[in-house]
Design an enzyme around this catalytic site. Structure first.
Site, mmCIF file in Angstrom:
data_model
loop_
_atom_site.group_PDB
_atom_site.id
_atom_site.type_symbol
_atom_site.label_atom_id
_atom_site.label_comp_id
_atom_site.label_asym_id
_atom_site.label_seq_id
_atom_site.Cartn_x
_atom_site.Cartn_y
_atom_site.Cartn_z
ATOM 1 N N LYS A 123 0.852 -1.178 0.083
ATOM 2 C CA LYS A 123 -0.023 0.225 0.051
ATOM 3 C C LYS A 123 0.877 1.296 0.045
ATOM 4 O O LYS A 123 0.846 2.027 -0.670
ATOM 5 C CB LYS A 123 -0.727 -0.029 1.160
ATOM 6 C CG LYS A 123 -1.862 1.162 1.419
ATOM 7 C CD LYS A 123 -2.673 0.979 2.559
ATOM 8 C CE LYS A 123 -3.440 2.543 2.944
ATOM 9 N NZ LYS A 123 -4.244 2.441 4.046
ATOM 10 N N GLU B 72 10.578 -4.543 4.419
ATOM 11 C CA GLU B 72 10.900 -6.117 3.892
ATOM 12 C C GLU B 72 10.574 -6.319 2.363
ATOM 13 O O GLU B 72 10.964 -6.836 1.871
ATOM 14 C CB GLU B 72 9.985 -6.845 4.956
ATOM 15 C CG GLU B 72 10.527 -6.820 6.415
ATOM 16 C CD GLU B 72 9.456 -5.900 7.168
ATOM 17 O OE1 GLU B 72 9.441 -4.933 6.657
ATOM 18 O OE2 GLU B 72 9.099 -6.161 8.173
ATOM 19 N N GLY C 76 -4.637 -1.859 5.295
ATOM 20 C CA GLY C 76 -3.889 -2.793 4.998
ATOM 21 C C GLY C 76 -4.829 -4.380 4.925
ATOM 22 O O GLY C 76 -4.790 -5.121 4.226
ATOM 23 N N ARG C 77 -5.095 -4.471 6.307
ATOM 24 C CA ARG C 77 -5.769 -5.707 6.740
ATOM 25 C C ARG C 77 -7.246 -6.054 6.148
ATOM 26 O O ARG C 77 -7.861 -6.918 6.302
ATOM 27 C CB ARG C 77 -5.710 -5.937 8.270
ATOM 28 C CG ARG C 77 -6.435 -4.949 9.076
ATOM 29 C CD ARG C 77 -5.983 -4.928 10.594
ATOM 30 N NE ARG C 77 -6.497 -3.752 11.357
ATOM 31 C CZ ARG C 77 -5.848 -2.776 11.266
ATOM 32 N NH1 ARG C 77 -4.601 -2.627 10.701
ATOM 33 N NH2 ARG C 77 -6.156 -1.604 12.118
ATOM 34 N N GLU D 214 -4.782 -6.793 15.394
ATOM 35 C CA GLU D 214 -4.309 -5.294 14.912
ATOM 36 C C GLU D 214 -5.458 -4.403 15.036
ATOM 37 O O GLU D 214 -5.078 -3.212 15.220
ATOM 38 C CB GLU D 214 -3.721 -5.440 13.490
ATOM 39 C CG GLU D 214 -2.689 -4.489 13.189
ATOM 40 C CD GLU D 214 -1.921 -4.751 11.706
ATOM 41 O OE1 GLU D 214 -0.737 -5.099 11.732
ATOM 42 O OE2 GLU D 214 -2.556 -4.658 10.873
ATOM 43 N N HIS E 75 -5.671 -33.404 19.102
ATOM 44 C CA HIS E 75 -4.675 -34.355 19.453
ATOM 45 C C HIS E 75 -3.526 -33.501 19.916
ATOM 46 O O HIS E 75 -2.416 -34.086 20.035
ATOM 47 C CB HIS E 75 -4.253 -35.300 18.361
ATOM 48 C CG HIS E 75 -5.103 -36.195 17.655
ATOM 49 N ND1 HIS E 75 -5.397 -37.159 18.245
ATOM 50 C CD2 HIS E 75 -6.244 -35.838 16.636
ATOM 51 C CE1 HIS E 75 -6.561 -37.690 17.508
ATOM 52 N NE2 HIS E 75 -6.994 -36.782 16.668
ATOM 53 N N LYS F 119 9.081 -0.685 13.851
ATOM 54 C CA LYS F 119 9.704 -0.475 12.463
ATOM 55 C C LYS F 119 10.586 0.567 12.841
ATOM 56 O O LYS F 119 11.933 0.886 12.042
ATOM 57 C CB LYS F 119 8.594 0.397 11.423
ATOM 58 C CG LYS F 119 7.819 -0.742 10.860
ATOM 59 C CD LYS F 119 7.070 -0.135 9.897
ATOM 60 C CE LYS F 119 5.760 -1.135 9.478
ATOM 61 N NZ LYS F 119 4.856 -0.562 8.217
HETATM 62 C C1 G6Q Z 1 -2.420 -3.817 7.928
HETATM 63 C C2 G6Q Z 1 -1.077 -3.278 8.500
HETATM 64 C C3 G6Q Z 1 0.138 -4.012 7.702
HETATM 65 C C4 G6Q Z 1 0.127 -3.607 6.545
HETATM 66 C C5 G6Q Z 1 1.997 -4.069 6.341
HETATM 67 C C6 G6Q Z 1 2.349 -3.809 4.809
HETATM 68 O O1 G6Q Z 1 -3.505 -3.267 8.466
HETATM 69 O O2 G6Q Z 1 -1.098 -2.070 8.316
HETATM 70 O O3 G6Q Z 1 -0.116 -5.439 8.103
HETATM 71 O O4 G6Q Z 1 -0.599 -4.472 5.627
HETATM 72 O O5 G6Q Z 1 2.590 -3.548 7.117
HETATM 73 O O6 G6Q Z 1 1.739 -2.576 4.429
HETATM 74 P P1 G6Q Z 1 2.184 -1.982 3.146
HETATM 75 O O7 G6Q Z 1 1.140 -2.733 2.116
HETATM 76 O O8 G6Q Z 1 2.236 -0.684 3.173
HETATM 77 O O9 G6Q Z 1 3.481 -2.854 2.560
#
Ligand code: G6Q
Length: 546
Positions: free
Chosen positions: A205, A211, A266-267, A352, A383, A511
């Site tokens: 996003k 990463e 994002g989520r 989150e 199990h 971060k």
């Molecule tokens: C979700 C969070 C987090 C995010 C990741 C990746 O709600 O904000 O999981 O999706 O940190 O972020 P980018 O899509 O910006 O790389």
């Protein structure tokens, strides 16, 4: 004391919990033959049986009072109508617009967002069709065989979960997901691939995530080792992002970019361009069936009265256990192997969103908020850790999910699976009394001291609550409804707790610190002020890595 914990609805629930806590579910079932039909709901393809919860009609009515006190209906409308419910980032949370199939506009700041949504869906259809049909060719003219989604968190978990849940019988493309910055993740994936036939999707996003960008750069370097010429990148790298400048800076032509918007968290983003790997894996028609399933749940959430509203009932039950029974965790136990990754997806969605310690206005809460989400697919967990669910000292409310029909019929496997599903929910609810355990031991020929010694170990308190969610078969439409159900359930909790479900400042701290430490790990002269432990560890690592 906050106004919430001092409010009439809250105090009435606390008083009611005091009265009901010794009542056993066995008695509730024995005294009410209609309990199952009374506490069953349908929404789209899903059926919810919530009768095995420690509730009565009065509990529900008090929970609904709490919802009314929190102005839940108004808050649902605010969410669905594009109000800036994410108050710390001044953003709407309009993931429902991404799956709006009504043909109606969705207004944000005076403009309809739907034309943009439809444009990107069309772009996704054209691209995924071209790749799946072998019309999109790699730099040597060969069709794409493998797709690697590089992203993390919300830009990984959703697509990875959906494509694992909905495997197509004969996929034209193999999908791979690389998220971890541990080089092993990328290396192991690339080892299997041919750059001439591999497509990389860089899903981010912000397009600034450390990463993802590092993995993306390493993937591009691997690709260029073979392809040699930068022009070839265009056939093999696409970006999913809201950040055009950063996409350009990375070297991907904006024509290969699939856009989404800052009002998509994002989520909550698998419904957006972030779902491109889903469309590539299962086809755009199936992706749209996923959207349709979610849309139906949105309509149910918008239009059903609170007492017949599945996400509302589930969200209120969560509050009931977390705040009035002190439950700190919730298990998700799908009796469908396809839903194995659904648990980590919901873990992020829920933890989150609602792992928050201050209200929307910034005041510290004096009540518990989001629970820890965990679990695994049945029957495996039986199990392993179910022992604690049955006889441990911690109350763990659980969601049991199961398809009525198997996608992979094989002998009587599905019946065995379902019988375990039912047996577990019944055992958790009923338990086993001392008299029952004694009879059982006596029948097995045991008596005297040996029997008395074993007896307490064979007793089960029961009274452990669970929800059962049934659906016909795990397909795209059903999965869409299921995900939307959990999204809205999470939102309902956040409204009761008066917290912002749409920010994630907790993710930022690590971060920030990691950026500074990265320099210190490679440069002994880099200034750093840490505690003795962190400093010691940095020195130890620097020395031994050298
Ligand atoms: C979700 C969070 C987090 C995010 C990741 C990746 O709600 O904000 O999981 O999706 O940190 O972020 P980018 O899509 O910006 O790389």
């Amino acid at each position: 004391m906050s106004s919430l914990t001092q409010s009439p609805a809250w105090l009435a629930l606390a008083q009611h919990q005091h009265e009901i806590k010794t009542q056993h579910l066995r008695e509730l079932f024995a005294t009410d033959p209609d309990r199952f039909s009374r506490f069953t709901l349908h929404a789209g393809p899903l059926m919810l049986d919530y009768s095995k919860n420690r509730i009565t009609e009065q509990t529900l009515s008090l929970l609904l009072d709490l919802a009314a006190q929190a102005r839940l209906p108004e808050n649902i409308n605010r969410l669905l109508n594009g109000d800036k419910v994410n108050v710390t980032e001044h953003r709407a949370a309009l993931h429902t617009a991404l799956r709006n199939r009504s043909g109606q506009p969705v207004m944000l700041d005076g403009a309809d967002v739907m034309p943009g949504v439809r444009r990107v869906l069309q772009q996704m259809r054209e691209f995924s069709d071209a790749v799946r049909q072998g019309r999109w060719l790699g730099y040597t003219g060969r069709p794409i065989t493998d797709v690697v989604n590089i992203g993390i968190g919300g830009s990984d978990l959703g697509p990875a979960m959906v494509t694992a849940a909905l495997p197509a019988d004969c996929r034209p493309l193999a999908l791979h997901f690389v998220s971890n910055v541990d080089g092993a993740h990328l290396c192991q994936t690339l080892k299997l691939l041919d750059p001439e036939t591999t497509l990389f999707i860089i899903a981010s996003k912000t397009f600034t995530t450390q990463e993802t960008l590092l993995n993306a750069r390493s993937a591009r370097a691997w690709f260029l080792q073979r392809a040699e010429h930068h022009d070839h990148v265009a056939r093999h790298f696409v970006a999913l992002s809201t950040n055009r400048e950063e996409v350009l800076r990375f070297g991907i032509d904006p024509a290969q970019m699939f856009e989404f918007w800052d009002w998509v968290g994002g989520r909550y983003s698998l419904w957006s361009a972030i779902g491109l790997s889903i469309a590539l894996g299962i086809g755009m028609d199936a992706f749209e069936a996923l959207l349709q399933g979610a849309f139906e749940m949105d309509e149910h959430f918008r239009n059903s009265p609170l007492e017949r509203n599945m996400p509302v009932i589930l969200g209120l039950l969560d509050v009931w256990y977390i705040n009035f029974f002190g439950a700190q965790t919730r298990a998700i136990l799908p009796y469908d192997q396809g839903l194995n990754s659904f648990i980590s997806y919901i873990q992020q969605l829920s933890m989150e969103s609602n792992g928050k310690h201050v209200t929307r206005a910034g005041h510290a809460v004096d009540y518990a908020t989001g629970a820890i989400i965990w679990g695994s697919s049945g029957t495996n967990g039986q199990h392993a850790y179910y022992q604690l669910l049955h006889q441990g000292t911690t109350l763990v409310p659980a969601d049991f999910l199961a398809p009525m029909e198997s996608r992979a019929p094989l002998g009587n496997h599905h019946l065995v699976l379902l019988s375990n599903f039912l047996a577990q929910t019944e055992a958790l609810m009923r338990g086993k009394t001392e008299a029952e355990a004694r009879r059982e031991l006596e029948r097995a020929g045991m008596k005297g001291e040996a029997l008395e010694h074993l007896l307490p170990h064979k007793c089960f308190e029961g009274n452990r609550p669970s929800n059962a969610i049934l659906f016909q078969k795990l397909d795209a439409h059903t999965l869409g409804a299921l995900i939307a159900l959990y999204e809205h359930r999470t939102f309902v909790q956040s409204v009761i707790w008066d917290i912002n479900a749409f920010d994630q400042w907790g993710v930022e701290l690590g971060k920030q610190l990691a950026q500074g430490i990265l320099t210190e790990l490679s440069d002994a002269a880099a200034p750093g002020t840490h505690d003795a432990s962190t400093t010691g560890l940095i020195r130890h690592l620097r020395f031994h890595r050298n």
